[in-house]
Design a protein around this motif. Structure first.
Motif, short mmCIF file in Angstrom:
data_model
loop_
_atom_site.label_atom_id
_atom_site.label_comp_id
_atom_site.label_asym_id
_atom_site.label_seq_id
_atom_site.Cartn_x
_atom_site.Cartn_y
_atom_site.Cartn_z
N VAL A 193 11.10 -2.96 14.00
CA VAL A 193 12.14 -2.15 13.36
C VAL A 193 13.08 -1.48 14.35
N SER A 245 9.01 5.04 6.37
CA SER A 245 9.42 5.36 7.73
C SER A 245 8.27 5.10 8.70
N ILE A 257 12.78 2.79 7.72
CA ILE A 257 12.64 1.36 8.00
C ILE A 257 12.88 0.46 6.79
#
Length: 152
Positions: free
Chosen positions: A69, A109, A141
């Motif tokens: 990510v 996240s 993300i």
């Protein structure tokens, strides 16, 4: 060794797959023995894996490779913070970050400030705090993962 977990039921963990965190992990210093679990069909390339405690069956943290990510993830860390992971080299290093998965998946996240550093040869690990404002505790993300699916 067989362990009974809350998320996965009874599973077999080979002794050589046990990871030792000599100082525990942040917030849970008493938890020192873990196994890294993943979807066997997808292999270790699967996005989200689980750091499963061997001492507490109900404790499994979702984790992932931060490079999935944030491809430029490369925090500077003092060597003494990595002592619990043994002799780290580029070939034996595995870095994972905790994934937060709330009921609203669009708020998913990762914590880029508290990575797990694992020496896959020595089966040792540590969790560190990155002292850089470049990395967020709640790095979003969801959109990144969605765009990755679309490109695949």
């Amino acid at each position: 060794m067989k362990i009974n977990t809350k998320l996965f039921g009874e599973i077999e963990i080979a002794e050589e797959k046990i990871l030792i965190f000599q100082d525990g992990i942040i917030g849970f210093p008493e938890l020192k023995r873990f196994a890294l679990l993943h979807d066997e069909e997808r292999g270790t390339g699967a996005g989200i894996r689980f750091l499963q405690s061997l001492e507490e069956p109900g404790f499994a943290l979702p984790v992932m490779d931060p490079l999935i990510v944030k491809p430029d993830y490369d925090p500077e860390v003092d060597d003494e913070l990595l002592a619990g992971a043994g002799q780290i080299t580029a070939d034996n290093l595995l870095v994972l970050v905790t994934v937060s998965v709330p009921s609203d998946l669009t708020q998913m996240s990762v914590n880029l400030q508290g990575p797990f550093v694992i020496n896959i040869e020595e089966h040792k690990g540590c969790q560190i705090i990155v002292e850089s404002s470049n990395y967020s505790v709640k790095f979003p993300i969801y959109d990144i993962l969605q765009s990755g699916k679309a490109g695949a």
